[in-house]
Motif scaffolding. Structure first.
Motif, short mmCIF file in Angstrom:
data_model
loop_
_atom_site.label_atom_id
_atom_site.label_comp_id
_atom_site.label_asym_id
_atom_site.label_seq_id
_atom_site.Cartn_x
_atom_site.Cartn_y
_atom_site.Cartn_z
N GLY A 170 26.25 42.26 41.51
CA GLY A 170 26.32 40.85 41.07
C GLY A 170 27.14 40.67 39.81
N ASN A 171 28.23 41.39 39.70
CA ASN A 171 29.06 41.32 38.49
C ASN A 171 30.08 40.18 38.60
N SER A 172 30.17 39.39 37.57
CA SER A 172 31.26 38.45 37.37
C SER A 172 31.35 38.25 35.86
N GLY A 173 31.79 37.12 35.44
CA GLY A 173 31.86 36.89 34.00
C GLY A 173 32.51 35.56 33.70
N VAL A 174 32.14 35.03 32.56
CA VAL A 174 32.77 33.80 32.07
C VAL A 174 33.66 34.24 30.90
N TYR A 178 37.49 36.39 26.20
CA TYR A 178 36.22 36.71 25.53
C TYR A 178 35.10 36.58 26.56
N GLU A 179 34.63 37.73 27.07
CA GLU A 179 33.75 37.70 28.24
C GLU A 179 32.27 37.66 27.92
N LEU A 180 31.63 36.63 28.44
CA LEU A 180 30.17 36.59 28.50
C LEU A 180 29.84 37.13 29.89
N GLN A 181 29.14 38.26 29.92
CA GLN A 181 28.93 38.97 31.17
C GLN A 181 27.95 38.24 32.10
N ILE A 182 28.28 38.27 33.39
CA ILE A 182 27.35 37.86 34.44
C ILE A 182 27.09 39.10 35.27
N LEU A 183 25.81 39.40 35.45
CA LEU A 183 25.42 40.59 36.21
C LEU A 183 24.01 40.33 36.74
N LEU A 235 36.94 32.60 35.38
CA LEU A 235 35.76 33.18 36.04
C LEU A 235 36.23 34.44 36.74
N GLN A 236 35.48 35.52 36.52
CA GLN A 236 35.94 36.83 36.94
C GLN A 236 35.64 37.17 38.40
N ASP A 237 36.63 37.75 39.07
CA ASP A 237 36.41 38.38 40.37
C ASP A 237 36.15 39.86 40.10
N HIS A 238 34.87 40.24 40.15
CA HIS A 238 34.53 41.66 39.97
C HIS A 238 34.01 42.22 41.30
N ARG A 239 34.58 41.69 42.37
CA ARG A 239 34.35 42.22 43.74
C ARG A 239 32.97 41.91 44.30
MG MG Z 1 31.96 41.07 34.34
#
Ligand code: MG
Length: 260
Positions: free
Chosen positions: A133-137, A143-148, A243-247
């Motif tokens: 569930g990885n992504s990020g703002v 400057y990444e606020l992690q989404i996991l 918004l990050q595409d972390h697969r």
């Molecule tokens: Mg991330």
């Protein structure tokens, strides 16, 4: 600076005491400027009247791919879903090797802002650690606020959900289980640079996750770095939000921003 502040405080205190003695309350009244009137939403998650709506459930016209191609993620059930590798072909082997962040970004640039965004990691648990569930703002695309999915999913603390990635761990882990909607309310202060490109003032971030404070005016060390020490590189005063595409097929909804 400190002594100046103390002196002002002392003078204000004297004036105040003096006014109290004379019985004139007007001396401590401030009538101008007047704070702008903004109608609050029905719940804290609803956009206030002066917000720029970045996603309302259907319209994705605020977004494009990082490479400037049309929006290429999915919209379903009033949410945006990451399409893993959607723009992979647009990246060179060198960029991929450098772990260049991929994703979608706003057409408009932003500097200091208040951002509300809701997100959901997949209900079906796949992978572990950083691949769950990885992504990020990424404010200003850097400057990444992690989404996991950090619900019973150990990983390094400064890389778990709510971390300012590889810089500051969240104050608490207030993650809901996978498959449930969560929110970030972010107050971001953009960094400032001198003419000669050196840093004048660092970026700062305050974050509420699901209404709970998890980052309190944290000072950033620089752009997000997957490998090595973060550092600042001069950039424009306003840059797109990414918004990050972390697969992983993470979902987003109700995205709004207020410029400060
Ligand atoms: Mg991330």
């Amino acid at each position: 600076m400190r002594s100046k502040l103390l002196l002002s405080f002392f003078l204000v205190s004297i004036t105040y005491i003096h006014a109290q003695e004379k019985g004139d309350p007007k001396l401590t009244e401030i009538w101008s400027p007047v704070p702008k009137v903004v109608m609050p939403g029905k719940t804290p998650a609803d956009p206030p009247s002066d917000a720029i709506i970045l996603f309302n459930g259907k319209d994705v016209s605020a977004w494009q791919s990082k490479k400037g191609k049309p929006f290429n993620w999915k919209v379903e059930d009033s949410a945006i879903t990451v399409v893993p590798f959607a723009e992979d072909t647009e990246y060179s082997a060198e960029e991929k090797q450098k772990n260049t962040v991929q994703g979608i970004q706003t057409k408009q640039g932003f500097g200091n802002c208040q951002l509300h965004i809701e997100w959901k990691t997949p209900a079906e648990i796949k992978g572990d650690g950083q691949s769950r569930g990885n992504s990020g703002v990424l404010l200003m695309g850097r400057y990444e606020l992690q989404i996991l999915d950090s619900y019973n999913n150990p990983t390094y603390s400064n890389g778990q959900s709510g971390s300012i990635y590889k810089q500051h761990m969240p104050m608490v882990n207030v993650c809901r289980p996978p498959g449930e909607w969560q929110s970030y309310d972010i107050i971001f202060t953009a960094p400032q640079f001198y003419e000669d490109s050196t840093l004048k003032s660092a970026a700062r971030m305050t974050v509420f996750q699901n209404g709970v404070l998890i980052q309190n005016n944290a000072e950033l060390w620089g752009s997000m770095q997957y490998i090595g020490i973060p550092k600042y590189e001069k950039h424009a005063a306003k840059e797109p939000l990414l918004l990050q595409d972390h697969r992983n097929p993470v979902k987003f909804r109700n995205i709004w921003i207020r410029e400060l």
